[in-house]
Design a protein around this motif. Sequence first.
Motif, PDB file in Angstrom:
ATOM      1  N   LYS A  70       0.853  -1.291  -0.050  1.00  0.00           N
ATOM      2  CA  LYS A  70       0.040   0.164  -0.059  1.00  0.00           C
ATOM      3  C   LYS A  70       0.753   1.243  -0.014  1.00  0.00           C
ATOM      4  O   LYS A  70       0.238   2.307  -0.443  1.00  0.00           O
ATOM      5  N   GLY A  71       2.067   1.084   0.322  1.00  0.00           N
ATOM      6  CA  GLY A  71       3.165   2.252   0.256  1.00  0.00           C
ATOM      7  C   GLY A  71       3.625   2.396  -0.997  1.00  0.00           C
ATOM      8  O   GLY A  71       4.331   3.431  -1.206  1.00  0.00           O
ATOM      9  N   ARG A  72       3.442   1.649  -2.016  1.00  0.00           N
ATOM     10  CA  ARG A  72       4.188   1.927  -3.245  1.00  0.00           C
ATOM     11  C   ARG A  72       3.488   2.977  -4.013  1.00  0.00           C
ATOM     12  O   ARG A  72       2.135   2.719  -4.040  1.00  0.00           O
ATOM     13  N   HIS A  73       4.209   3.838  -4.825  1.00  0.00           N
ATOM     14  CA  HIS A  73       3.532   5.079  -5.357  1.00  0.00           C
ATOM     15  C   HIS A  73       4.223   5.376  -6.603  1.00  0.00           C
ATOM     16  O   HIS A  73       5.284   4.979  -6.587  1.00  0.00           O
ATOM     17  N   ALA A  74       3.539   6.377  -7.351  1.00  0.00           N
ATOM     18  CA  ALA A  74       4.064   7.057  -8.247  1.00  0.00           C
ATOM     19  C   ALA A  74       5.002   8.082  -7.599  1.00  0.00           C
ATOM     20  O   ALA A  74       4.331   8.462  -6.352  1.00  0.00           O
ATOM     21  N   ARG A  75       5.743   8.910  -8.392  1.00  0.00           N
ATOM     22  CA  ARG A  75       6.669   9.740  -7.578  1.00  0.00           C
ATOM     23  C   ARG A  75       7.310  10.883  -8.472  1.00  0.00           C
ATOM     24  O   ARG A  75       7.585  10.577  -9.756  1.00  0.00           O
ATOM     25  N   ALA A  76       7.748  12.085  -7.891  1.00  0.00           N
ATOM     26  CA  ALA A  76       8.435  13.085  -8.720  1.00  0.00           C
ATOM     27  C   ALA A  76       9.453  13.428  -7.569  1.00  0.00           C
ATOM     28  O   ALA A  76       9.332  13.472  -6.619  1.00  0.00           O
ATOM     29  N   ALA A  77      10.790  13.474  -7.943  1.00  0.00           N
ATOM     30  CA  ALA A  77      11.816  13.982  -7.123  1.00  0.00           C
ATOM     31  C   ALA A  77      12.507  15.252  -7.915  1.00  0.00           C
ATOM     32  O   ALA A  77      13.006  14.798  -9.082  1.00  0.00           O
ATOM     33  N   VAL A  78      12.517  16.437  -7.313  1.00  0.00           N
ATOM     34  CA  VAL A  78      13.131  17.562  -8.166  1.00  0.00           C
ATOM     35  C   VAL A  78      14.081  18.221  -7.086  1.00  0.00           C
ATOM     36  O   VAL A  78      13.717  18.200  -5.780  1.00  0.00           O
ATOM     37  N   GLY A  79      14.937  18.879  -7.683  1.00  0.00           N
ATOM     38  CA  GLY A  79      15.870  19.788  -6.936  1.00  0.00           C
ATOM     39  C   GLY A  79      15.401  21.322  -7.098  1.00  0.00           C
ATOM     40  O   GLY A  79      14.949  21.764  -8.007  1.00  0.00           O
ATOM     41  N   VAL A  80      15.706  22.054  -5.835  1.00  0.00           N
ATOM     42  CA  VAL A  80      15.156  23.261  -5.641  1.00  0.00           C
ATOM     43  C   VAL A  80      16.245  24.100  -5.255  1.00  0.00           C
ATOM     44  O   VAL A  80      16.956  23.596  -4.368  1.00  0.00           O
ATOM     45  N   SER A  81      16.143  25.362  -5.256  1.00  0.00           N
ATOM     46  CA  SER A  81      17.310  26.274  -4.865  1.00  0.00           C
ATOM     47  C   SER A  81      16.975  26.619  -3.433  1.00  0.00           C
ATOM     48  O   SER A  81      17.945  27.156  -2.715  1.00  0.00           O
ATOM     49  N   GLY A  82      15.861  26.435  -2.907  1.00  0.00           N
ATOM     50  CA  GLY A  82      15.488  26.678  -1.316  1.00  0.00           C
ATOM     51  C   GLY A  82      14.377  26.220  -1.061  1.00  0.00           C
ATOM     52  O   GLY A  82      13.400  25.740  -1.804  1.00  0.00           O
ATOM     53  N   LEU A  83      14.171  25.873   0.305  1.00  0.00           N
ATOM     54  CA  LEU A  83      12.963  25.329   0.743  1.00  0.00           C
ATOM     55  C   LEU A  83      12.626  26.125   2.086  1.00  0.00           C
ATOM     56  O   LEU A  83      13.416  26.890   2.769  1.00  0.00           O
ATOM     57  N   PRO A  84      11.277  26.480   2.461  1.00  0.00           N
ATOM     58  CA  PRO A  84      10.869  26.736   3.670  1.00  0.00           C
ATOM     59  C   PRO A  84      11.666  26.641   5.033  1.00  0.00           C
ATOM     60  O   PRO A  84      12.067  25.570   5.140  1.00  0.00           O
TER      61      PRO A  84
END
Length: 155
Positions: A126-140
């Motif tokens: 149930k934990g298997r999923h579609a996904r995206a992983a992206v890099g960003v220049s900053g986070l909150p």
Amino acid sequence: MNGKVEARLASLGLALPAAPNPVANYVPSVLIGDLLYISGQVSKSADGSLAKGRLGADLDVAQGQAAARLCALNILAQAKAAVGDLDRIAQVVKLTGFVNAAPEFVDHPQVVNGASDLMVEVLGDKGRHARAAVGVSGLPLGSAVEVDAILLIGR
């Protein structure tokens, strides 16, 4: 009430944190029909400390994976707050991981595996999923990683 999912968390030596409060003008989750949309969860520990830094500059992949695991635990905490029982999670549909990364860093998928692996460890298939992983220049708040989720909720 502690169900199978919370028992699995305990068997892994993991404690579900309190669901973090939003840091801006949004709600932590929205349930539409059977889909629970969980707002981005940063890499905050149960004690309130935050895994901060940029991958490829301040942090290595293993540290990023640990930060992503914290995001996944916060997603589960938000799910429990929204629906009351983690056993109602029928499927993790999608995770989107944002990695605070130096420009030359390219291992975003390996970092976000920290969240993906935790979901499978805790929820099984149930934990298997579609996904995206992206890099960003900053986070909150300078967070190392942020992950949002879409979960299918059963009755």
